[in-house]
Design an enzyme around this catalytic site. Structure first.
Site, PDB file in Angstrom:
ATOM      1  N   ASN A  26       5.477   4.358  -7.951  1.00 45.59           N
ATOM      2  CA  ASN A  26       5.578   2.959  -7.509  1.00 45.59           C
ATOM      3  C   ASN A  26       5.839   2.018  -8.686  1.00 45.59           C
ATOM      4  OD1 ASN A  26       2.940   3.804  -8.271  1.00 45.59           O
ATOM      5  ND2 ASN A  26       2.035   1.961  -7.379  1.00 45.59           N
ATOM      6  N   ASP A  45      -8.002   6.902  -7.605  1.00 45.47           N
ATOM      7  CA  ASP A  45      -6.954   6.076  -6.980  1.00 45.47           C
ATOM      8  C   ASP A  45      -6.708   4.806  -7.797  1.00 45.47           C
ATOM      9  OD1 ASP A  45      -5.035   5.829  -4.981  1.00 45.47           O
ATOM     10  OD2 ASP A  45      -6.314   4.576  -3.728  1.00 45.47           O
ATOM     11  N   GLY A  66      -5.558  -2.589  -3.624  1.00 47.94           N
ATOM     12  CA  GLY A  66      -5.692  -1.794  -4.840  1.00 47.94           C
ATOM     13  C   GLY A  66      -6.913  -2.117  -5.672  1.00 47.94           C
TER      14      GLY A  66
END
Length: 416
Positions: free
Chosen positions: A95, A305, A324
């Site tokens: 990304n 993550d 996020g």
């Protein structure tokens, strides 16, 4: 000759003949040359109270920002963050800007990575620019070093495209990642659908959105064969679907993110955007089921993550803020708090083999790939503990157990 000596280090490595023993460990030019009760001298001596050592930590989902989003994180500072947090290897999500979706993009990224003192493996996009319609250069990216293909946190809506992709990558032993969310069910909701989020007035995403996508993917995987990794599993029923698929012998792995084991949707009471992640925080029942699935090895790995996000996109009203949370700096402490040191060290080091990354035992004549820590130190995780350029950590203010001293990879040592 450069040498590093670890004094009185308790070894945590079930593959080593020294497992759970306290030894001095000498590393010379990137290789373990001695493991003995007492070693006297070296260029660098590390003598920390309650020093423990394990195989170098690994994570299957790390995002940075370079190229394209350097305001979130640079490669150099991201590597420093990882190494000082005990990580010596990880998968880097695609990304970026431009998206990592071509042979040349993977090669460029690998060239930048190769200048760093760490073992990073890039993931390539599954579809061009994450468009969900046209397959990217999968074979060419594999040849350039991509270890898997993933439209980061963007589900593949087209079932036939997903089927074709699984069939195609079988020819070169490729690995697909599929984010578990059916967008037609999730809609524009941003939190979990449960009693608490309904009470505070937030429109929720039902568990069905995840479970329907997983069920579809597993049916297709059974039909096509091939290899599939499902990241960010977050519901109780998802675990049962995966358990049944594994019982059938499907070539399947999955991960859960640490926030889904540590927090529940009740944290959203203050509408604090630091708790806005995807998938959303779920219920206590889901969290308990996920934790049990990790212990029972139904879930193969736990990821921090790590997803840096700059203040301009994160410090907003909840509905406008980006998803996020960063997690590298807190990962060991959270995992140690949840599972205890032996399970935590296993979860942090063993999963790398699922992606073809080499691992080495803590034995003489083995490459040095080590994480150093004290599992008993208790503290409140604060902003001052963050090394990342972005500061969007949902663990700030939490009581955690265990601190990382640093990491050794080949002949490089990053120390806190």
């Amino acid at each position: 000759m450069s040498s590093i000596l670890l004094k009185s280090a308790k070894i945590l490595d079930t593959e080593s003949s020294h497992h759970l023993q306290t030894k001095d460990i000498l590393v010379e030019n990137g290789e373990i040359t001695k493991i003995e009760d007492s070693i006297e001298s070296a260029d660098k001596i590390i003598n920390r109270e309650n020093l423990h050592v394990s195989n170098g930590f690994f994570d299957s989902s790390v995002s940075f920002g370079e190229p394209g989003f350097e305001e979130r994180e640079t490669l150099a500072n991201g590597v420093t963050t990882a190494r000082r947090s005990g990580f010596t290897s990880f998968l880097l999500n695609p990304n970026l800007n431009p998206v990592t979706d071509t042979n040349s993009a993977v090669k460029f990224l690998q060239q930048q990575i190769d200048t760093q003192l760490i073992n990073i493996k890039p993931l390539g996009a599954l579809t061009k620019s994450f468009d969900g319609k046209n397959l990217a250069e999968l074979y060419d990216m594999k040849m350039a070093g991509a270890v898997g293909f993933y439209d980061f946190k963007k589900p593949i809506a087209d079932a036939n495209l997903f089927k074709i992709a699984l069939q195609y990558v079988k020819s070169f032993d490729g690995l697909l990642f599929s984010f578990p969310q059916d967008k037609s069910i999730a809609g524009k909701a941003q939190v979990n659908e449960d009693e608490f989020t309904t009470y505070i007035g937030l429109k929720g995403i039902p568990n069905l959105a995840e479970e329907l996508q997983i069920a579809r993917d597993l049916y297709i995987l059974e039909y096509t064969g091939g290899k599939l990794h499902i990241p960010n599993v977050s519901t109780k029923a998802s675990v049962q679907l995966i358990k049944k698929a594994k019982a059938k012998g499907l070539n399947l792995t999955c991960s859960v993110a640490l926030p889904h084991l540590f927090f529940t949707s009740n944290k959203l009471e203050t509408f604090d955007s630091k708790y806005k992640i995807l998938p959303p925080l779920r219920t206590k029942e889901d969290s308990k089921a996920l934790t049990k699935a990790v212990k029972d090895r139904i879930i193969d790995m736990v990821t921090c993550d790590h997803e840096p996000m700059d203040e301009e996109h994160k410090e907003l009203e909840f509905e406008n803020a980006s998803y996020g949370s960063i997690g590298l700096e807190s990962a060991f402490s959270v995992m140690n708090t949840l599972f205890g040191i032996e399970k935590a060290s296993e979860l942090l080091s063993k999963p790398k083999t699922n992606f073809g990354l080499k691992t080495s035992k803590i034995e003489v004549n083995q490459r040095a790939d080590l994480s150093l820590f004290d599992p008993n130190s208790e503290y409140i995780f604060q902003k001052q503990h963050l090394i990342s350029k972005s500061k969007n950590s949902m663990f700030i203010g939490e009581s955690l157990k265990g601190k990382v001293f640093g990491s050794i990879y080949n002949d490089s040592f990053y120390e806190n």
